[in-house]
Design a protein around this motif. Structure first.
Motif, mmCIF file in Angstrom:
data_model
loop_
_atom_site.group_PDB
_atom_site.id
_atom_site.type_symbol
_atom_site.label_atom_id
_atom_site.label_comp_id
_atom_site.label_asym_id
_atom_site.label_seq_id
_atom_site.Cartn_x
_atom_site.Cartn_y
_atom_site.Cartn_z
ATOM 1 N N ALA A 44 0.824 -1.206 0.000
ATOM 2 C CA ALA A 44 0.000 0.000 0.000
ATOM 3 C C ALA A 44 0.861 1.260 0.000
ATOM 4 C CB ALA A 44 -0.941 0.003 1.204
ATOM 5 N N VAL A 45 1.995 1.228 0.697
ATOM 6 C CA VAL A 45 2.890 2.387 0.719
ATOM 7 C C VAL A 45 3.483 2.617 -0.671
ATOM 8 C CG1 VAL A 45 5.055 3.281 1.671
ATOM 9 C CG2 VAL A 45 3.352 2.249 3.189
ATOM 10 N N ILE A 46 3.880 1.544 -1.325
ATOM 11 C CA ILE A 46 4.390 1.682 -2.699
ATOM 12 C C ILE A 46 3.286 2.225 -3.597
ATOM 13 C CG2 ILE A 46 5.266 0.422 -4.716
ATOM 14 C CD1 ILE A 46 7.343 0.872 -2.473
ATOM 15 N N ALA A 47 2.051 1.764 -3.397
ATOM 16 C CA ALA A 47 0.924 2.286 -4.184
ATOM 17 C C ALA A 47 0.773 3.785 -3.966
ATOM 18 C CB ALA A 47 -0.365 1.554 -3.822
ATOM 19 N N ALA A 48 0.861 4.231 -2.726
ATOM 20 C CA ALA A 48 0.757 5.670 -2.430
ATOM 21 C C ALA A 48 1.877 6.438 -3.115
ATOM 22 C CB ALA A 48 0.799 5.891 -0.922
ATOM 23 N N ARG A 49 3.075 5.898 -3.082
ATOM 24 C CA ARG A 49 4.215 6.563 -3.716
ATOM 25 C C ARG A 49 4.085 6.586 -5.229
ATOM 26 N NH1 ARG A 49 9.137 4.600 0.335
ATOM 27 N NH2 ARG A 49 8.148 5.493 2.194
ATOM 28 N N PHE A 50 3.459 5.560 -5.796
ATOM 29 C CA PHE A 50 3.199 5.527 -7.233
ATOM 30 C C PHE A 50 2.126 6.559 -7.597
ATOM 31 C CE2 PHE A 50 0.267 3.490 -10.395
ATOM 32 C CZ PHE A 50 1.002 3.795 -11.531
ATOM 33 N N LEU A 51 1.022 6.577 -6.846
ATOM 34 C CA LEU A 51 -0.103 7.436 -7.180
ATOM 35 C C LEU A 51 0.171 8.922 -6.974
ATOM 36 C CD1 LEU A 51 -2.944 5.230 -5.674
ATOM 37 C CD2 LEU A 51 -2.467 5.610 -8.112
ATOM 38 N N LYS A 94 -4.165 14.255 -12.122
ATOM 39 C CA LYS A 94 -5.530 14.218 -12.653
ATOM 40 C C LYS A 94 -6.356 13.171 -11.907
ATOM 41 C CE LYS A 94 -4.411 16.107 -17.052
ATOM 42 N NZ LYS A 94 -4.812 16.285 -18.396
ATOM 43 N N ALA A 95 -7.502 13.609 -11.401
ATOM 44 C CA ALA A 95 -8.351 12.747 -10.563
ATOM 45 C C ALA A 95 -8.775 11.479 -11.291
ATOM 46 C CB ALA A 95 -9.575 13.518 -10.089
ATOM 47 N N HIS A 96 -9.132 11.585 -12.581
ATOM 48 C CA HIS A 96 -9.594 10.383 -13.285
ATOM 49 C C HIS A 96 -8.448 9.393 -13.511
ATOM 50 C CE1 HIS A 96 -8.245 12.903 -16.673
ATOM 51 N NE2 HIS A 96 -8.048 11.781 -17.307
ATOM 52 N N THR A 97 -7.241 9.882 -13.695
ATOM 53 C CA THR A 97 -6.084 8.999 -13.842
ATOM 54 C C THR A 97 -5.813 8.278 -12.524
ATOM 55 O OG1 THR A 97 -5.105 10.451 -15.504
ATOM 56 C CG2 THR A 97 -3.614 8.911 -14.398
ATOM 57 N N ILE A 98 -5.815 9.024 -11.432
ATOM 58 C CA ILE A 98 -5.581 8.436 -10.116
ATOM 59 C C ILE A 98 -6.650 7.404 -9.807
ATOM 60 C CG2 ILE A 98 -5.523 8.935 -7.639
ATOM 61 C CD1 ILE A 98 -4.331 11.727 -8.470
ATOM 62 N N ALA A 99 -7.906 7.735 -10.091
ATOM 63 C CA ALA A 99 -9.006 6.805 -9.813
ATOM 64 C C ALA A 99 -8.858 5.511 -10.623
ATOM 65 C CB ALA A 99 -10.349 7.468 -10.103
ATOM 66 N N TYR A 136 5.353 -1.370 -10.170
ATOM 67 C CA TYR A 136 6.574 -2.128 -9.908
ATOM 68 C C TYR A 136 7.839 -1.327 -10.219
ATOM 69 C CZ TYR A 136 3.863 -6.101 -8.546
ATOM 70 O OH TYR A 136 3.000 -6.923 -7.860
ATOM 71 N N ARG A 137 7.767 -0.386 -11.151
ATOM 72 C CA ARG A 137 8.899 0.516 -11.388
ATOM 73 C C ARG A 137 9.137 1.351 -10.127
ATOM 74 N NH1 ARG A 137 7.518 2.181 -16.000
ATOM 75 N NH2 ARG A 137 6.093 3.796 -15.272
ATOM 76 N N THR A 138 8.052 1.830 -9.512
ATOM 77 C CA THR A 138 8.161 2.578 -8.258
ATOM 78 C C THR A 138 8.740 1.689 -7.161
ATOM 79 O OG1 THR A 138 6.299 3.983 -8.878
ATOM 80 C CG2 THR A 138 6.869 3.900 -6.534
ATOM 81 N N ALA A 139 8.313 0.443 -7.096
ATOM 82 C CA ALA A 139 8.830 -0.489 -6.081
ATOM 83 C C ALA A 139 10.331 -0.703 -6.238
ATOM 84 C CB ALA A 139 8.082 -1.822 -6.159
ATOM 85 N N VAL A 140 10.801 -0.774 -7.469
ATOM 86 C CA VAL A 140 12.243 -0.924 -7.712
ATOM 87 C C VAL A 140 12.979 0.345 -7.287
ATOM 88 C CG1 VAL A 140 14.024 -1.156 -9.501
ATOM 89 C CG2 VAL A 140 12.011 -2.645 -9.554
ATOM 90 N N VAL A 141 12.472 1.496 -7.691
ATOM 91 C CA VAL A 141 13.106 2.773 -7.341
ATOM 92 C C VAL A 141 13.157 2.956 -5.825
ATOM 93 C CG1 VAL A 141 12.784 5.282 -7.444
ATOM 94 C CG2 VAL A 141 12.561 3.915 -9.521
#
Length: 163
Positions: free
Chosen positions: A41-48, A53-58, A115-120
């Protein structure tokens, strides 16, 4: 749990009172100091947080929730999956879920970014989405007519103008 849009949009200058955790604190802590169960979930937050743009995030949130649910149903840690798991997920999207090529391509793009964010962030060494084959999507949209937002804008403009 993924962060809410309100938590993501809180100004960086907001100061939490003593003993109160700020929503963006999780974005600043080194990933190895985050409890293992919270890391996906933390990686998801860092990715998002990269998107505005709200529609992209959603859309990305929906994609990640679907992926996390798929992993949970199979007892998989999203940060410990292998390429074969993602291939199976994509196969099931197509064959069981009947998802279109465009939907599958977007979900693959979401997972690739996650997963790119998870690697970074040093949460994983390599991305399980590396060299993932995505479906071909035509440049022309198969959608005929207006989308929901365009229709609402047209109706509002017509109402303002009157008969």
């Amino acid at each position: 749990m993924l962060p809410t849009p309100a938590a993501r949009s809180r100004p960086a200058a907001t100061v939490a009172s003593p003993g109160e955790a700020r929503a963006d604190d999780v974005l600043l802590v080194p990933i190895d100091q985050v409890p293992e169960a919270s890391r996906p979930a933390v990686i998801a937050a860092r990715f998002l947080v990269q998107y505005s743009k709200a529609h992209t995030i959603a859309a990305y949130e929906r994609d990640l929730r679907g992926w996390f649910a798929w992993c949970a149903e199979r007892g998989l840690d999203p940060l410990a999956v292998r390429r074969s798991h993602i291939d199976l997920y994509v196969h099931e999207l197509r064959t069981v879920g009947g998802a279109s090529a465009a939907t599958i391509a977007r979900k693959c793009s979401t997972l690739s970014g996650y997963y790119r964010t998870a690697v970074v962030e040093d949460a994983i060494l390599t991305s399980p989405t590396a060299h993932l084959r995505r479906p071909k999507v035509p440049n022309d949209s198969p959608t005929l007519g207006l989308d929901e937002h365009e229709l609402m804008a047209l109706l509002a403009a017509a109402q303002r103008r009157g008969p």
